[in-house]
Write an enzyme that holds these catalytic residues in place. Structure first.
Site, short mmCIF file in Angstrom:
data_model
loop_
_atom_site.label_atom_id
_atom_site.label_comp_id
_atom_site.label_asym_id
_atom_site.label_seq_id
_atom_site.Cartn_x
_atom_site.Cartn_y
_atom_site.Cartn_z
N ARG A 118 52.88 16.57 11.05
CA ARG A 118 51.46 16.55 10.71
C ARG A 118 50.68 16.28 11.98
O ARG A 118 51.12 15.53 12.86
CB ARG A 118 51.14 15.46 9.68
CG ARG A 118 51.75 15.71 8.31
CD ARG A 118 51.01 16.85 7.61
NE ARG A 118 51.53 17.12 6.30
CZ ARG A 118 52.31 18.15 6.00
NH1 ARG A 118 52.69 18.98 6.94
NH2 ARG A 118 52.71 18.35 4.77
N GLU A 144 42.51 21.32 11.05
CA GLU A 144 42.99 22.66 10.72
C GLU A 144 41.99 23.35 9.81
O GLU A 144 41.52 22.71 8.86
CB GLU A 144 44.36 22.59 10.05
CG GLU A 144 45.44 22.08 11.00
CD GLU A 144 46.80 21.99 10.33
OE1 GLU A 144 46.95 22.38 9.15
OE2 GLU A 144 47.73 21.53 10.98
N HIS A 147 50.32 26.71 11.28
CA HIS A 147 50.77 25.87 10.17
C HIS A 147 51.32 26.72 9.02
O HIS A 147 50.97 26.53 7.85
CB HIS A 147 49.64 24.96 9.67
CG HIS A 147 50.16 23.80 8.86
ND1 HIS A 147 49.41 22.69 8.62
CD2 HIS A 147 51.34 23.58 8.24
CE1 HIS A 147 50.11 21.83 7.87
NE2 HIS A 147 51.28 22.37 7.65
#
Length: 196
Positions: free
Chosen positions: A99, A128, A147
């Protein structure tokens, strides 16, 4: 700069399903595998040595590459900061598949710019999607992916195969993480976002 994997040392910080999958693959490539896990007494056939969470600096000092796969908790928030990058072997490589908030991004950029790290790759960031103009975009020797480390090829097939066991474990009050870990070991190429 290219590096030979066989004979080098990888450190895995966070040894859930993803960390175990990385360890298995790294060992198959001839790497020495070190791992950090918060559960004492851990063992795994692909891991040469486990380190306690308090021994992170000692693990980092031995590694040619470090893969961060730990969960996001109050204890792991910004765990990779200036001190952690300074503890790493000069010229080591860093990879974050955990993360974004586990990494002090300014410290990562500083370690890349100074040459303390030879390179890094991140699949996650604190914000993000990563905004246009973010300094990570121009950091030297940094690879950024969006991601989405999962392969879409068999994504839904794998999700539906995973669901009944997860549901069964949770509905019976069992730890679904144990089921998830054994399931992931059985599937080639399934990457999960989170260990339960």
């Amino acid at each position: 700069m290219a590096a030979t994997l066989a004979g080098s040392t990888v450190g895995i910080v966070g040894f859930g399903a993803i960390g175990a999958a990385v360890a298995t693959r790294a060992k198959a490539l001839g790497m020495r595998v070190l791992a950090n896990r918060r559960t004492p007494g851990a063992s795994h056939p692909a891991v040469d040595q486990f380190f306690a969470p308090g021994d992170l600096a000692a693990l980092l000092a031995e590694c040619d590459a470090v893969v961060l796969a730990a969960p996001e908790t109050p204890e792991t928030h910004l765990m990779f900061n200036r001190a952690a990058f300074a503890a790493m072997k000069p010229g080591a490589y860093f990879c974050n598949v955990a993360r974004g908030p586990l990494v002090d991004e300014a410290a990562l950029i500083e370690a890349l710019t100074s040459g303390q790290l030879s390179g890094a790759s991140i699949d996650v960031a604190s914000t993000e999607p990563l905004p246009k103009g973010d300094p990570l975009w121009t950091a030297p020797n940094l690879a950024i992916s969006p991601h989405c480390a999962a392969s879409i090829e068999k994504y839904f097939q794998n999700v539906w195969a995973l669901f009944p066991g997860q549901y069964g474990a949770l509905s019976q009050g069992r730890d679904a993480g144990e089921y998830l870990q054994s399931f992931v070991y059985g599937l080639s190429g399934l990457w999960v976002e989170k260990s339960f």
